[in-house]
Design a protein around this motif. Structure first.
Motif, PDB file in Angstrom:
ATOM      1  N   UNK A  16       0.824  -1.218   0.000  1.00 34.98           N
ATOM      2  CA  UNK A  16       0.000   0.000   0.000  1.00 34.98           C
ATOM      3  C   UNK A  16       0.855   1.264   0.000  1.00 34.98           C
ATOM      4  N   UNK A  51       0.834   4.361  -2.592  1.00 38.40           N
ATOM      5  CA  UNK A  51       0.714   5.757  -2.159  1.00 38.40           C
ATOM      6  C   UNK A  51       1.866   6.594  -2.694  1.00 38.40           C
ATOM      7  N   UNK A 106     -15.111  -7.396  -6.292  1.00 31.89           N
ATOM      8  CA  UNK A 106     -15.343  -7.275  -4.854  1.00 31.89           C
ATOM      9  C   UNK A 106     -16.847  -7.080  -4.661  1.00 31.89           C
ATOM     10  N   UNK A 127     -15.187   2.251  -3.239  1.00 34.96           N
ATOM     11  CA  UNK A 127     -13.828   1.722  -3.341  1.00 34.96           C
ATOM     12  C   UNK A 127     -12.841   2.825  -3.749  1.00 34.96           C
ATOM     13  N   UNK A 158      -7.117   7.248   1.267  1.00 35.62           N
ATOM     14  CA  UNK A 158      -5.931   6.616   1.850  1.00 35.62           C
ATOM     15  C   UNK A 158      -4.667   7.278   1.303  1.00 35.62           C
ATOM     16  N   UNK A 210      -6.882  -4.176  -3.451  1.00 36.11           N
ATOM     17  CA  UNK A 210      -7.139  -3.070  -2.516  1.00 36.11           C
ATOM     18  C   UNK A 210      -5.840  -2.399  -2.092  1.00 36.11           C
ATOM     19  N   UNK A 211      -4.856  -3.212  -1.755  1.00 38.99           N
ATOM     20  CA  UNK A 211      -3.601  -2.641  -1.269  1.00 38.99           C
ATOM     21  C   UNK A 211      -2.871  -1.926  -2.388  1.00 38.99           C
ATOM     22  N   UNK A 239      -4.981   1.087  -0.048  1.00 48.56           N
ATOM     23  CA  UNK A 239      -5.702   0.818   1.198  1.00 48.56           C
ATOM     24  C   UNK A 239      -4.857  -0.061   2.104  1.00 48.56           C
ATOM     25  N   UNK A 240      -4.866   0.241   3.404  1.00 50.49           N
ATOM     26  CA  UNK A 240      -4.114  -0.660   4.271  1.00 50.49           C
ATOM     27  C   UNK A 240      -4.932  -1.933   4.474  1.00 50.49           C
ATOM     28  N   UNK A 241      -4.270  -3.018   4.880  1.00 47.60           N
ATOM     29  CA  UNK A 241      -4.950  -4.318   4.931  1.00 47.60           C
ATOM     30  C   UNK A 241      -6.211  -4.322   5.808  1.00 47.60           C
ATOM     31  N   UNK A 253      -8.339  -1.849   6.437  1.00 47.49           N
ATOM     32  CA  UNK A 253      -9.412  -1.178   5.709  1.00 47.49           C
ATOM     33  C   UNK A 253      -9.910  -2.088   4.589  1.00 47.49           C
ATOM     34  N   UNK A 301     -13.700  -3.448   4.292  1.00 45.91           N
ATOM     35  CA  UNK A 301     -14.476  -3.074   3.115  1.00 45.91           C
ATOM     36  C   UNK A 301     -15.049  -4.311   2.417  1.00 45.91           C
ATOM     37  N   UNK A 302     -14.238  -5.333   2.293  1.00 44.94           N
ATOM     38  CA  UNK A 302     -14.691  -6.561   1.640  1.00 44.94           C
ATOM     39  C   UNK A 302     -15.816  -7.203   2.469  1.00 44.94           C
TER      40      UNK A 302
END
Lengths: 168, 478
Positions: free
Chosen positions: A79, A83, A96, A104, A111, B431-432, B436-438, B440, B444-445
């Motif tokens: 992540x 970023x 998802x 999403x 983030x 996601x990551x 997104x951090x794990x 979150x 979310x999932x």
């Protein structure tokens, strides 16, 4: 070529998947504004390179270094690499269920903003930007309401990836 | 991955504090004298005591059920105290000003201010602390609409005819082991009556708090929606963090007369025990509603707490065209065990039921859906649709589905769908890769997985439930 104004620098990269060496000594330097295309036959390691750079589990770097903006990329969590500005467009984007595209995307944008020390974007502003991005990649706005990649056609998934790239 | 999840799931239980309140608590033990004392504390009429005692005699003859997929040491019913109430409640405070500020602070800390001006507009609350109701808000406003919302111990005095007629009418005294026990020793809970043709002007809710050690909570709720009326009711539950297990055995009965509608939502967050399974609430609950002609009962539950959950909110679809619904999210982690589901008993013609169950298991927990759909011979044209989805997080948890279907009418249609999925590595990676951090990403999932159920909750609580799930999964690194 000098290193000083390089954005992404890959030096002598060796990487493997399930103990099978795929990338054997890759050097690559990308400067700001440059567009590079990596080509090669099936199994050459193009996708592997993408996964190694973004830090996917199961892909291990044996030797070599990668820096992004002078920072050691390989030392960062997935992540944090994202970023820092690394975006991987997926070949087969996963679904998802129940999570809307809009939700999403906003979470992702927030983030990344948080990592840069910025406040979260307001929902109204975000919706405006997201609608504009949809238009740019020729996706109906209704896509924002649908579940992430849920029931998208192959082409729609790809456009959806582009839209994400525009927003992030 | 699993190791990270386990580590991350060892989160703080935010409602785990103990309130410093002086209580009057019975010595542990259960016999007819204890029941007489409980009845005496409540100043109950003779018929209520007799009802309790007959239930107790039935209970003595019954066996503890062992068919559920839960494993826990045998409960010693003599080691539990069956009554505990804050001393300050003895004089029955007439208004909020007279209520012990420590009690009010407890609810405030839990996010439920009892001072009407501070409350979410449009929600009336009955706050039950151990064995007594502390306060019921907005009663006057509700009375204007003819709605009765009060502690059941008060209803026994004020509305004996209604209580006598309906208590035990949906869940008979000897329905099951825990229901019989509840009938014998129940202490407080809520009573609701919605008059004919009335739409209850507010959301009603009861907040159950266990505080005292070694005490069981045996709440009893009775909701009667008269013809053509409508009510939405929500209950919440929390308890302090303790090393000993505590027993909670409730009975909820719903009566929906012709054309009436009851929506009953639960956000259950009893203390779940620590990551090794030490402590936590044993939650053995019987919930059932009866639907008369054209009536509808909808159960929505979000179950995140308790070390053991044994709970099957059910509908008896007696009247023609009546409708039963069950929407459930059950999340287990650590060593939690949940065996939960529903029963839809179709008696009337053209009755309809929908079951949507979402089970999420993490850590070393076990999560089971157990459901019965029965189409009786008279259920001409009845329909059921069931969907059971299980989501696994990590590789040490279990998800199980036990659907029972009994169809005795050839015109009835029963549908069952089930899926089991994992939070996949691909989803986590996507996601990551977007930043997104794990934690979150997992929340979310999981929230996406539960969406169909959350949309059934009253608005204010849908947000709460989402947050609760987020806290429960805090740090669940994938």
């Amino acid at each position: 070529m000098s290193n000083t104004n390089s954005l992404l620098t890959i030096k002598d990269l060796h990487a493997s998947v399930e103990e099978k060496q795929i990338i054997k000594g890759l050097d690559l330097e990308i400067k700001p504004g440059e567009v590079h295309a990596i080509m090669g036959p099936n199994g050459a390691g193009k996708s592997t390179l993408g996964y190694v750079l973004s830090g996917r589990d199961g892909y291990s770097v044996e030797s070599g270094s990668v820096t992004l903006d002078g920072e050691d990329l390989l030392d960062m969590e997935t992540e944090d690499r994202a970023r820092a500005g690394l975006f991987l467009a997926f070949q087969y984007p996963v679904e998802i269920p129940g999570v809307s595209n809009l939700e999403f995307l906003k979470a992702s944008v927030d983030a990344q903003r948080e990592a840069r020390g910025e406040d979260a974007i307001t929902s109204a502003d975000f919706l405006k930007e997201a609608k504009a991005a949809c238009k740019q990649v020729n996706l109906p706005v209704a896509f924002l309401k649908r579940g992430v990649n849920e029931g998208f056609s192959g082409g729609e998934k790809k456009r959806n990836e582009l839209m994400q790239m525009l927003l992030l | 991955m699993t190791e990270q999840i386990d580590k991350a799931l060892a989160r703080e239980y935010e409602a785990g504090f103990v309130s410093d309140v002086e209580s009057e608590t019975f010595e542990p033990g259960l016999n007819e004298d204890v029941i007489r004392r409980i009845s005496g504390m409540k100043g109950e009429p003779e018929w209520m005591l007799e009802w309790r005692l007959s239930a107790f005699r039935e209970w003595l003859e019954m066996e503890e059920p062992e068919w559920a997929l839960v494993d826990y040491p045998k409960i010693d019913f003599q080691s539990i105290s069956y009554y505990s109430a804050p001393k300050s409640m003895k004089d029955k405070p007439k208004s909020l000003d007279e209520v012990d500020p420590e009690l009010l602070r407890t609810y405030e800390k839990l996010g439920i201010p009892l001072i009407e001006q501070q409350m979410l507009a449009g929600i009336a609350v009955d706050a039950v602390f151990d064995s007594v109701s502390v306060v019921t808000t907005f009663r006057e406003k509700l009375e204007e609409a003819g709605v009765i919302f009060c502690p059941i111990s008060e209803a026994v005095h004020k509305y004996p005819d209604l209580v006598k007629k309906y208590i035990g009418s949906v869940v008979p005294k000897k329905d099951n082991y825990y229901a019989a026990l509840n009938c014998a020793v129940f202490t407080d809970g809520s009573f609701v009556y919605i008059p004919k043709g009335t739409r209850c002007p507010m959301e009603l809710s009861t907040y159950f708090r266990i505080n005292e050690q070694n005490t069981g909570q045996f709440e009893r709720t009775l909701i009667i929606a008269d013809e053509g009326s409508h009510v939405s009711y929500l209950e919440g539950c929390t308890a302090p963090q303790r090393d000993e297990n505590q027993l909670h055995a409730a009975v909820v009965e719903l009566v929906a007369m012709d054309n009436a509608e009851i929506k009953y939502s639960t956000v259950q967050n009893w203390y779940p025990g620590d990551e090794n399974g030490k402590g936590g609430i044993y939650n053995f609950v019987t919930k059932r509603g009866i639907c008369h002609t054209n009536a509808k009962i909808s159960w929505t539950q979000v179950e995140t707490g308790s070390s053991v959950t044994w709970k099957y909110p059910s509908c008896i679809l007696k009247g023609d065209n009546s409708v039963g619904e069950f929407y459930s999210v059950a999340l287990t982690r650590g060593r939690q065990q949940a065996d939960t589901g529903t029963k839809m008993i179709h008696l009337g013609k053209n009755t309809k039921s929908t079951i949507i169950s979402k089970g999420i298991s993490a850590g070393r927990s076990n999560n089971s859906y157990r459901g019965l759909v029965r189409m009786n011979p008279g259920a001409e044209g009845a329909r059921n649709f069931t969907q059971c989805d299980s989501l696994l997080i990590g590789d040490q948890c279990g998800a199980h589905t036990f659907p029972y279907v009994e169809s005795r009418n050839p015109s009835a249609i029963v549908e069952h769908e089930a899926t089991t999925s994992k939070v996949s590595d691909e989803q986590m990676f996507l996601c990551r890769q977007r930043g997104l951090d794990p934690e979150k990403a997992v929340s979310m999932i999981v929230n996406g997985f539960c969406k169909e159920v959350f949309k059934e909750l009253p608005m204010e609580f849908a947000v709460e439930a989402g947050k609760l799930l987020e806290i429960s999964l805090e740090g669940s690194v994938g």
